[in-house]
Design a protein around this motif. Sequence first.
Motif, mmCIF file in Angstrom:
data_model
loop_
_atom_site.group_PDB
_atom_site.id
_atom_site.type_symbol
_atom_site.label_atom_id
_atom_site.label_comp_id
_atom_site.label_asym_id
_atom_site.label_seq_id
_atom_site.Cartn_x
_atom_site.Cartn_y
_atom_site.Cartn_z
ATOM 1 N N LEU A 58 51.487 5.952 8.430
ATOM 2 C CA LEU A 58 52.591 6.868 8.117
ATOM 3 C C LEU A 58 52.605 7.207 6.625
ATOM 4 C CD1 LEU A 58 55.384 5.179 10.260
ATOM 5 C CD2 LEU A 58 54.140 7.283 10.801
ATOM 6 N N ARG A 59 52.348 6.221 5.795
ATOM 7 C CA ARG A 59 52.290 6.462 4.340
ATOM 8 C C ARG A 59 51.132 7.396 4.010
ATOM 9 N NH1 ARG A 59 49.644 3.308 0.406
ATOM 10 N NH2 ARG A 59 50.422 3.648 -1.714
ATOM 11 N N ALA A 69 50.067 9.791 5.835
ATOM 12 C CA ALA A 69 50.497 11.153 6.169
ATOM 13 C C ALA A 69 51.269 11.776 5.012
ATOM 14 C CB ALA A 69 51.350 11.134 7.437
ATOM 15 N N ASP A 70 52.132 10.997 4.379
ATOM 16 C CA ASP A 70 52.881 11.492 3.216
ATOM 17 C C ASP A 70 51.936 11.815 2.057
ATOM 18 O OD1 ASP A 70 55.472 11.473 4.225
ATOM 19 O OD2 ASP A 70 55.822 9.390 3.667
ATOM 20 N N ILE A 71 51.038 10.889 1.747
ATOM 21 C CA ILE A 71 50.138 11.066 0.606
ATOM 22 C C ILE A 71 49.241 12.283 0.799
ATOM 23 C CG2 ILE A 71 48.157 10.042 -0.599
ATOM 24 C CD1 ILE A 71 49.503 7.312 -0.149
ATOM 25 N N THR A 86 49.695 14.915 2.820
ATOM 26 C CA THR A 86 50.487 16.148 2.841
ATOM 27 C C THR A 86 50.905 16.560 1.430
ATOM 28 O OG1 THR A 86 51.311 15.682 5.064
ATOM 29 C CG2 THR A 86 52.568 17.250 3.736
ATOM 30 N N GLU A 87 51.336 15.603 0.621
ATOM 31 C CA GLU A 87 51.755 15.907 -0.744
ATOM 32 C C GLU A 87 50.614 16.447 -1.595
ATOM 33 O OE1 GLU A 87 54.579 16.121 -2.014
ATOM 34 O OE2 GLU A 87 55.988 14.736 -1.099
ATOM 35 N N ASN A 88 49.382 16.156 -1.192
ATOM 36 C CA ASN A 88 48.221 16.598 -1.956
ATOM 37 C C ASN A 88 47.473 17.751 -1.301
ATOM 38 O OD1 ASN A 88 47.640 14.701 -4.452
ATOM 39 N ND2 ASN A 88 48.488 13.419 -2.817
ATOM 40 N N ASP A 132 52.595 1.342 9.391
ATOM 41 C CA ASP A 132 53.292 1.880 8.222
ATOM 42 C C ASP A 132 52.304 2.481 7.229
ATOM 43 O OD1 ASP A 132 55.743 1.185 9.210
ATOM 44 O OD2 ASP A 132 55.922 -0.671 8.067
#
Length: 337
Positions: A233-234, A236-238, A240-242, A230
Motif C-alpha cells: 500500500l505504501r 502505491a502512494d510512493i 503515484t506521487e512520483n 502495508d
Amino acid sequence: MRGNAPLHDVAHLGSVELYTPKPERSLWYFRDLLGMEPVHESGLSVYLRGYGDYATSTLKLTTAQDAGVGVISWRAASPEALERRAAAITAAGLAIGWTNGDYGRGRSFRFRDPDGHVMEVYYEEQKFVAPPELHSNLKNLPQKYTGRGVGVRRVDHLALLANDVEPNRKFATELLGFQLREQVRYDRGTKEIGSWMSPTAIHHQLAYVMDVKGGRGRLHHFSMWVDNRDDVLRAADILTENGIFIEAGPSKHNNSQGFYLYSYEPGGNRVEVYSGSYLVTAPDWEPVTWNEEERGTGTYWGATLPDSFIEYGTPDVKGSASSKVPEHLKDAIASLS
C-alpha cells in the motif's frame, strides 16, 4: 528427474537482466523509488540489489533499444550440479555455451528455453559485503534497511510470456528440476495457459503464461518482495506521487494468494511489488489446477485485471492478439498473474 527422486540441481533464482531504452529513468525508479542499492557499473549496465539479497547483485539494468528481459540467471546447488545441468541441457539441444560469468559470478552455462528466453546456470557467487555506511546491526542481515522509497527486500520471481506454455513448463520441471505449484488449464484440461514453478520453498520463482500476440522470448513481469501488505500500500502512494503509472492493484490473487501492485518502470517493463503468498515445504506437494469456473478473474478480491495485462509485454508487439487464440482463451489469459 533421477528415477523418482526430485532433482535439486538448481538452488534458486540468482539474477535478472532487464533491458531499458531509458537507462537513467529506469535507474531512478529502481534506486530512488523501489529503494534498491546500485553496486557496480560496467559498459551499458548498472548492477543493483535489494537490502535482503545475499548476493552482491540480483538485478542488472542494461541500456538497449527496446525494453525486455536479457539473461535470467539461476544458481546451481554445487559445482557438480552445474556440470550435470550443462550436460543435460546440451543433450536437449538448447545450449548456447559457457561464458566467463558476470559481475559477482563465476563461469556460467548459457542456454535458451524452448520459447527463446536466454538463461544461464552458475555456481560461484560473490557474497555481498556491506561498506560501513550500509552495515546493519543485525548480523544476519546483509545490508541495513535504508528506508529509501519502497524498500524492496529481495528479488522474488519473474513471469515469462510463451508461445506455447507446455513445452516450457516441461523444460523447467524436467531439465531444471523445478516443482510445479499451480497451473491453469482450460477446454476440459486440454489447454495449458499458465504454470507456476519453483526450485525453492517460495511459491514460484518462474511462471510461464501464454503469449496471445504470438511473440517469443518476451517478459510479462519482474517481481520484488516486500515484507507485508502495508508495504504494498505504501508503494502505491510512493509510485503515484512520483508519476508512475499503476496498472493493477493493490489486490489479492487467488493463484499464489499473493498481494500485488503492478506498475511500469520508465523503460517500459512491468514490475510487481509483491507480498503474502505461501511457502511449499511438503515433498509430496500436489500441483493445484484451476479450470474456467474456478479461476474467475484471477483476483481473489480487488479490481479485475485490465486488458493491458493480457495484451502488453516487453518487448512490445504491435497489433492485437493473435487470431490463432480463441476469444474465450484471451479472456482467460487476462486473468493470469
